[in-house]
Motif scaffolding. Structure first.
Motif, short mmCIF file in Angstrom:
data_model
loop_
_atom_site.label_atom_id
_atom_site.label_comp_id
_atom_site.label_asym_id
_atom_site.label_seq_id
_atom_site.Cartn_x
_atom_site.Cartn_y
_atom_site.Cartn_z
N ASP A 29 0.83 -1.21 0.00
CA ASP A 29 0.00 0.00 0.00
C ASP A 29 0.86 1.26 0.00
OD1 ASP A 29 -2.36 -1.46 -0.02
OD2 ASP A 29 -2.65 -1.32 2.16
N ARG A 30 1.88 1.29 0.85
CA ARG A 30 2.77 2.46 0.91
C ARG A 30 3.50 2.67 -0.42
NH1 ARG A 30 5.46 5.15 5.13
NH2 ARG A 30 4.63 3.63 6.60
N MET A 31 4.00 1.57 -0.98
CA MET A 31 4.76 1.68 -2.23
C MET A 31 3.85 1.99 -3.42
SD MET A 31 7.78 1.58 -1.11
CE MET A 31 8.89 1.30 -2.49
N THR A 32 2.62 1.49 -3.40
CA THR A 32 1.65 1.83 -4.45
C THR A 32 1.36 3.33 -4.39
OG1 THR A 32 0.70 -0.37 -4.47
CG2 THR A 32 -0.67 1.40 -5.33
N TRP A 36 4.60 2.86 -7.26
CA TRP A 36 5.01 1.53 -7.71
C TRP A 36 3.78 0.73 -8.10
CZ3 TRP A 36 9.99 0.81 -8.73
CH2 TRP A 36 10.89 1.72 -8.17
N ASP A 37 3.90 -0.09 -9.12
CA ASP A 37 2.78 -0.85 -9.68
C ASP A 37 2.50 -2.09 -8.83
OD1 ASP A 37 1.06 -2.47 -11.18
OD2 ASP A 37 2.01 -1.96 -13.08
N PRO A 38 1.32 -2.16 -8.19
CA PRO A 38 1.05 -3.32 -7.33
C PRO A 38 0.91 -4.63 -8.10
CG PRO A 38 -0.92 -1.98 -7.58
CD PRO A 38 0.22 -1.23 -8.23
N GLU A 39 0.56 -4.56 -9.38
CA GLU A 39 0.42 -5.77 -10.19
C GLU A 39 1.77 -6.36 -10.58
OE1 GLU A 39 -2.57 -7.18 -10.75
OE2 GLU A 39 -3.34 -5.58 -9.48
N ALA A 42 6.03 -7.76 -6.14
CA ALA A 42 5.80 -8.83 -5.17
C ALA A 42 5.74 -8.27 -3.75
CB ALA A 42 6.89 -9.88 -5.27
N GLY A 43 6.30 -7.09 -3.54
CA GLY A 43 6.37 -6.52 -2.20
C GLY A 43 7.38 -7.30 -1.37
N CYS A 44 7.12 -7.36 -0.08
CA CYS A 44 8.04 -8.04 0.85
C CYS A 44 7.51 -9.40 1.27
CB CYS A 44 8.24 -7.17 2.09
SG CYS A 44 8.93 -5.54 1.74
N GLU A 45 6.48 -9.87 0.61
CA GLU A 45 5.80 -11.07 1.07
C GLU A 45 6.12 -12.33 0.30
OE1 GLU A 45 1.93 -9.53 0.65
OE2 GLU A 45 2.39 -7.91 2.02
N GLY A 46 6.76 -12.23 -0.85
CA GLY A 46 7.01 -13.43 -1.64
C GLY A 46 8.09 -13.21 -2.67
N GLY A 47 8.29 -14.20 -3.52
CA GLY A 47 9.28 -14.12 -4.58
C GLY A 47 8.84 -13.16 -5.67
N ALA A 48 9.68 -12.93 -6.65
CA ALA A 48 9.42 -11.97 -7.70
C ALA A 48 8.15 -12.29 -8.47
CB ALA A 48 10.61 -11.90 -8.66
N LYS A 66 7.69 -0.68 -11.76
CA LYS A 66 6.78 0.28 -12.37
C LYS A 66 7.32 0.68 -13.74
CE LYS A 66 8.90 4.34 -10.15
NZ LYS A 66 8.62 5.51 -9.32
N GLN A 67 6.49 1.35 -14.51
CA GLN A 67 6.88 1.98 -15.76
C GLN A 67 7.15 3.44 -15.46
OE1 GLN A 67 7.06 1.17 -19.10
NE2 GLN A 67 6.51 -0.97 -18.93
N GLU A 68 8.24 3.96 -16.01
CA GLU A 68 8.58 5.37 -15.79
C GLU A 68 9.25 5.89 -17.05
OE1 GLU A 68 11.89 6.92 -13.00
OE2 GLU A 68 10.06 6.87 -11.77
N GLY A 69 8.62 6.85 -17.70
CA GLY A 69 9.21 7.41 -18.91
C GLY A 69 9.40 6.39 -20.01
#
Length: 105
Positions: A29-32, A36-39, A42-48, A66-69
């Motif tokens: 939630d913080r990174m979204t 950052w793209d939540p889809e 993986a966050g800190c909870e699992g593998g890539a 995420k996509q940037e530029g």
């Protein structure tokens, strides 16, 4: 397979916080909210790709993307505690680039 061409930025900080506290801070939630793209993250909870859920498989690592530029951006955050000092090193690696398929051999 794919190959990544781009730029890498790397920085390390030291904290007295435990590695779990670092992981708890970098929530999806913080990174979204920070863009950052939540889809793709993986966050800190699992593998890539979400298949590795154990601490042994992922360690104290967080993965965000995420996509940037028009480019892909990836962020890996890894927290490692020194057993002697109990201080935690936080490694941040941000990769900017384009993923291109690797030619078949």
């Amino acid at each position: 397979q794919a190959m990544l061409k781009g730029k890498l930025e790397f920085v390390v900080y030291t904290t007295t916080a435990a590695p779990q506290a670092v992981k708890d801070f970098y929530t999806k939630d913080r990174m979204t909210a920070a863009g950052w793209d939540p889809e793709k993250s993986a966050g800190c909870e699992g593998g890539a790709t979400g298949e590795a859920e154990s601490e042994a498989a992922t360690g104290n690592m967080c993965f965000f993307a995420k996509q940037e530029g028009g480019k892909e951006v990836g962020l890996v955050i890894m927290a490692v505690q020194d057993d002697n000092t109990k201080k935690t090193q936080i490694f941040y690696a941000r990769v900017y680039g384009e993923v291109t398929p690797e030619p078949s051999k």
